[in-house]
Design an enzyme around this catalytic site. Structure first.
Site, mmCIF file in Angstrom:
data_model
loop_
_atom_site.group_PDB
_atom_site.id
_atom_site.type_symbol
_atom_site.label_atom_id
_atom_site.label_comp_id
_atom_site.label_asym_id
_atom_site.label_seq_id
_atom_site.Cartn_x
_atom_site.Cartn_y
_atom_site.Cartn_z
ATOM 1 N N SER A 151 -4.534 39.946 -11.086
ATOM 2 C CA SER A 151 -3.260 40.567 -11.417
ATOM 3 C C SER A 151 -3.306 41.255 -12.783
ATOM 4 O O SER A 151 -2.509 42.147 -13.045
ATOM 5 C CB SER A 151 -2.160 39.506 -11.422
ATOM 6 N N TYR A 190 1.823 38.122 -11.498
ATOM 7 C CA TYR A 190 2.117 37.832 -10.099
ATOM 8 C C TYR A 190 2.814 36.472 -9.948
ATOM 9 O O TYR A 190 3.412 36.194 -8.909
ATOM 10 C CB TYR A 190 0.821 37.769 -9.285
ATOM 11 N N GLY A 191 2.672 35.631 -10.988
ATOM 12 C CA GLY A 191 3.055 34.219 -10.861
ATOM 13 C C GLY A 191 4.491 33.952 -10.467
ATOM 14 O O GLY A 191 4.804 32.890 -9.933
ATOM 15 N N ASN A 251 -5.496 32.936 -8.955
ATOM 16 C CA ASN A 251 -5.068 31.795 -8.133
ATOM 17 C C ASN A 251 -3.850 32.131 -7.292
ATOM 18 O O ASN A 251 -3.744 31.735 -6.131
ATOM 19 C CB ASN A 251 -4.702 30.599 -9.022
ATOM 20 N N THR A 252 -2.915 32.874 -7.905
ATOM 21 C CA THR A 252 -1.676 33.183 -7.184
ATOM 22 C C THR A 252 -2.009 34.018 -5.945
ATOM 23 O O THR A 252 -1.534 33.723 -4.838
ATOM 24 C CB THR A 252 -0.696 33.910 -8.126
ATOM 25 N N CYS A 281 -5.035 28.271 -12.780
ATOM 26 C CA CYS A 281 -4.548 29.589 -13.202
ATOM 27 C C CYS A 281 -5.606 30.185 -14.108
ATOM 28 O O CYS A 281 -6.192 29.488 -14.944
ATOM 29 C CB CYS A 281 -3.230 29.462 -13.959
ATOM 30 N N THR A 282 -5.839 31.485 -13.937
ATOM 31 C CA THR A 282 -6.918 32.157 -14.666
ATOM 32 C C THR A 282 -6.785 32.057 -16.187
ATOM 33 O O THR A 282 -7.784 32.133 -16.894
ATOM 34 C CB THR A 282 -6.900 33.657 -14.322
ATOM 35 N N HIS A 283 -5.543 31.940 -16.677
ATOM 36 C CA HIS A 283 -5.342 31.951 -18.130
ATOM 37 C C HIS A 283 -5.633 30.599 -18.778
ATOM 38 O O HIS A 283 -5.933 30.533 -19.962
ATOM 39 C CB HIS A 283 -3.893 32.319 -18.457
HETATM 40 N N1 DGL Z 1 -3.890 35.426 -12.485
HETATM 41 C C1 DGL Z 1 -2.743 34.562 -12.265
HETATM 42 C C2 DGL Z 1 -3.221 33.234 -11.632
HETATM 43 O O1 DGL Z 1 -4.355 32.830 -11.732
HETATM 44 C C3 DGL Z 1 -1.994 34.289 -13.545
HETATM 45 C C4 DGL Z 1 -1.300 35.508 -14.104
HETATM 46 C C5 DGL Z 1 -0.199 36.027 -13.212
HETATM 47 O O2 DGL Z 1 0.793 35.294 -12.972
HETATM 48 O O3 DGL Z 1 -0.314 37.153 -12.772
HETATM 49 O O4 DGL Z 1 -2.409 32.569 -11.019
#
Ligand code: DGL
Length: 278
Positions: free
Chosen positions: A7, A38-39, A70-71, A201-203
């Site tokens: 995202s 995207y979350g 992940n989302t 979650c990637t962050h």
């Molecule tokens: N990349 C999203 C995840 O791993 C986190 C950032 C987002 O919410 O877009 O869920």
């Protein structure tokens, strides 16, 4: 060349590990910064945006795309694989970051005939920290329960963490937020420490140390980027048709403002990441 979709720039934590584990492969990264995060989006939107991002990557040549988000993996991947991929892009593959985590926690290979091969393992408790949408999707608990029902899964959404990390919040603010979510998980667990937690979650890998400190001593914090990289390496060995080493080049594309994201992206990737707007 392997495509990697996220995202925004969170997926760079995953790409960084993929690049380290597969240094001679070329990667093409696409961050949908224009539509991030995207979350908190509706599942249908996440599906449409993910489909558009994956198509964009396939247009540039990769035959295999990793959803580093992940989302997107939790909400869109299965539907993409089952209803769209084979008609739209025959012979191409999309993999996500959920499967490597589920395999690591359950010890059961994804494609195993679970009913036939299942041996009840030890009862364990696993905590999951993720975005609200990933938690609401129920994908992690559902897939773990299908393979290892003896594993108790308790989820905790952390809606403030992505914005705080993106804003470059200082150590203390981030630590307070992580502590709040770790405490909330422990309340759900009636104070009994889990054996391990997943940062779904990637962050969150950027705050992994804070999670380790905020949780009771001895709780293992699983590293999604490393698990994903090991899983991809094994996948390429099993599917040599997708294993096409190149020159170790990494290219970055974004739907957002390339100039604005380079600094933040460099923090996630660990070295300069220069984006091209598409
Ligand atoms: N990349 C999203 C995840 O791993 C986190 C950032 C987002 O919410 O877009 O869920």
């Amino acid at each position: 060349m392997i495509g990697v979709f996220d995202s925004g720039h969170g997926g760079l934590t995953v790409l960084r590990a993929l690049h380290q584990h597969l240094p001679t492969h070329d990667f093409l990264y696409l961050g949908d910064h224009a539509d991030a995060p995207y979350g908190d989006r509706r599942p249908e939107e996440i599906y449409e945006l993910t489909l558009a991002g994956v198509s964009r990557l396939f247009d540039r040549g990769p035959r295999l795309v990793i959803l580093a988000c992940n989302t997107a993996s939790a909400v869109a991947l299965r539907r993409l694989q089952q209803t769209w991929l084979e008609q739209a892009w025959p012979g191409r593959r999309v993999l996500g970051v959920l499967v490597p985590m589920v395999e690591a926690v359950t010890g059961v290979p994804w494609m195993a005939d679970v009913a036939a091969s299942r041996q009840a393992g030890e009862a364990r408790t696993i905590g999951i920290f993720a975005t609200s949408r990933t938690v609401d999707s129920g994908a992690y608990p559902r897939e773990i329960a299908a393979r290892a029902p003896e594993v108790k899964v308790v989820q905790q959404a952390c809606p403030d963490l992505v914005p705080l990390i993106e804003q470059g919040a200082g150590h203390d603010r981030l630590q307070d937020a992580v502590r709040r979510y770790a405490d909330a998980l422990m309340i759900r667990l009636d104070g009994v420490a889990p054996q391990a937690v997943m940062l779904g979650c990637t962050h969150y890998p950027l705050a992994a140390d804070l999670f380790t400190t905020a949780l009771p001593a001895g709780v293992e914090v699983l590293s999604q980027p490393d698990l994903t990289a090991k899983s991809l390496t094994a996948y390429l060995q099993r599917h040599p048709q997708f294993d096409r080493p190149g020159r170790g080049q990494v290219e970055f594309m974004t739907t957002g403002d390339a100039a604005r994201i380079t600094d933040l992206a460099t923090r996630f990737f660990g070295k300069p990441a220069h984006f091209e707007k598409v």
